[in-house]
Design an enzyme around this catalytic site. Structure first.
Site, PDB file in Angstrom:
ATOM      1  CG  ASP A  29      -0.353  -0.094   2.514  1.00 43.88           C
ATOM      2  OD1 ASP A  29       0.886  -0.180   2.598  1.00 43.88           O
ATOM      3  OD2 ASP A  29      -1.109  -0.074   3.514  1.00 43.88           O
ATOM      4  CB  SER A  30       4.600   1.720  -0.079  1.00 44.46           C
ATOM      5  OG  SER A  30       4.857   0.538  -0.794  1.00 44.46           O
ATOM      6  CG  ASP A  76       0.411  -4.091   2.045  1.00 44.75           C
ATOM      7  OD1 ASP A  76       0.599  -5.040   2.840  1.00 44.75           O
ATOM      8  OD2 ASP A  76       1.235  -3.181   1.870  1.00 44.75           O
ATOM      9  CE  LYS A  79       3.167  -6.139   3.866  1.00 49.30           C
ATOM     10  NZ  LYS A  79       2.697  -4.926   4.563  1.00 49.30           N
ATOM     11  CD  GLU A 117       0.266  -1.555   7.925  1.00 53.64           C
ATOM     12  OE1 GLU A 117      -0.169  -0.765   8.790  1.00 53.64           O
ATOM     13  OE2 GLU A 117       0.847  -1.172   6.898  1.00 53.64           O
ATOM     14  CD  GLU A 121       7.577  -0.350   7.739  1.00 55.50           C
ATOM     15  OE1 GLU A 121       6.599  -1.058   7.388  1.00 55.50           O
ATOM     16  OE2 GLU A 121       7.775   0.804   7.304  1.00 55.50           O
TER      17      GLU A 121
HETATM   18  O1  KIV Z   1       3.555  -1.160   1.675  1.00 58.83           O
HETATM   19  C1  KIV Z   1       4.747  -1.509   1.742  1.00 58.83           C
HETATM   20  O2  KIV Z   1       5.582  -1.195   0.883  1.00 58.83           O
HETATM   21  C2  KIV Z   1       5.156  -2.314   2.894  1.00 58.83           C
HETATM   22  C3  KIV Z   1       6.622  -2.554   3.085  1.00 58.83           C
HETATM   23  C4  KIV Z   1       7.258  -1.348   3.633  1.00 58.83           C
HETATM   24  C5  KIV Z   1       6.882  -3.753   3.906  1.00 58.83           C
HETATM   25  O3  KIV Z   1       4.341  -2.740   3.646  1.00 58.83           O
END
Ligand code: KIV
Length: 271
Positions: A51-52, A90, A120, A122, A189
């Site tokens: 989600d980055s 994510d 994934k 969080e 992280e």
């Molecule tokens: O969204 C992302 O890029 C991440 C990484 C920083 C692990 O969750």
């Protein structure tokens, strides 16, 4: 060196075998077809459609605004590009925290509409029910503890997490819980290297670090950061393998000049 290089398709079982045999796991983000193809061809083990994307693709300050539809768009672009890597996506903010039914629906949409291999989420104990419900549908889940950017407004800053004993103890407890309920791997992280190494040695599933030192089972970075596309992000944990910001800018400046000077196209570059 690498004993799993010849593996044609990386699965969660391959990652577990890598941990068992002491081979480190390589993971990078990707969000689009063209770069995902290069990342896969270079031999990466895991591609994270993170989600980055909210930051590096859309220019938002946080990861909170990205939607489930947008994550599915990025994930399906990546999936069309890859042959070998395991693709993890994510679940975006707001698509799983409400209740476990909501979480399952979101995970199913990602798997069905993008063709991804895993999701994934969080968090630890707070989202245990959501993770368990997703797992019961046969969807592999990667956990994410430590600095969890979707909670940035709770933390207040992006500084190192779990430096205090209480937070470190909760992180260890959460990591053990995620393993016990069936996650296939965990991202840690921005936490102290000694704590990350302790977690990796105390649980049996792979632990992938970002800003978590070398004592874990693998490393992940954001692709745009390690390629130096984004020249404003320079945390201590980041190693830049290129300076694409400058290289791309120079190439474009040269193109602009060639067009203005009527140097491009030349005789050979026309019909
Ligand atoms: O969204 C992302 O890029 C991440 C990484 C920083 C692990 O969750």
């Amino acid at each position: 060196m690498s004993t799993y290089k010849e593996v044609k398709k990386v699965t969660t079982h391959v990652l577990q075998a890598m941990k068992n045999n002491g081979e480190k796991i390589s993971m990078l983000t990707a969000y689009d077809f063209s770069l995902a193809r290069i990342v896969d061809d270079a031999g990466i083990d895991v591609i994270l459609v993170g989600d980055s994307a909210s930051n590096v693709m859309a220019g938002h300050e946080t990861t909170l605004p990205i939607t489930l539809d947008q994550m599915i768009y990025h994930a399906s672009s990546v999936i069309r590009a890859i042959d070998r890597a395991l693709v993890v996506v994510d679940l975006p903010f707001g698509s799983y925290q409400g209740n476990s039914r909501n979480a399952l629906d979101s995970a199913i949409r990602i798997m069905k509409e993008s063709g991804a291999h895993a999701v994934k989420l969080e968090g630890g104990q707070e989202i245990q029910d959501s993770i368990t419900r997703i797992l019961t549908a046969g969807i592999p889940v990667m956990g994410h503890l430590g600095l969890t950017p979707q909670s940035i407004y709770k933390f207040g800053t992006y500084t190192v997490r779990a430096k205090e004993e209480e937070e470190a103890a909760k992180l260890i407890e959460d990591a053990k819980l995620l393993e016990q309920i069936g996650c296939f791997a965990i991202v840690l992280e921005k936490i102290p290297a000694a704590l990350a190494a302790k977690v990796a040695s105390e649980i049996n599933i792979p632990v992938i670090g970002i800003g978590a030192g070398s004592g874990v089972d693998g490393q992940v970075l954001v692709l745009h950061d390690m390629l130096g596309i984004n020249n404003e992000f320079n945390p201590r944990f980041l190693r830049k393998y290129n300076n694409l910001y400058e290289q791309i800018k120079d190439s474009i400046s040269e193109y602009v000049k060639d067009v203005k000077d009527v140097d491009f196209p030349n005789e050979k570059e026309q019909y």
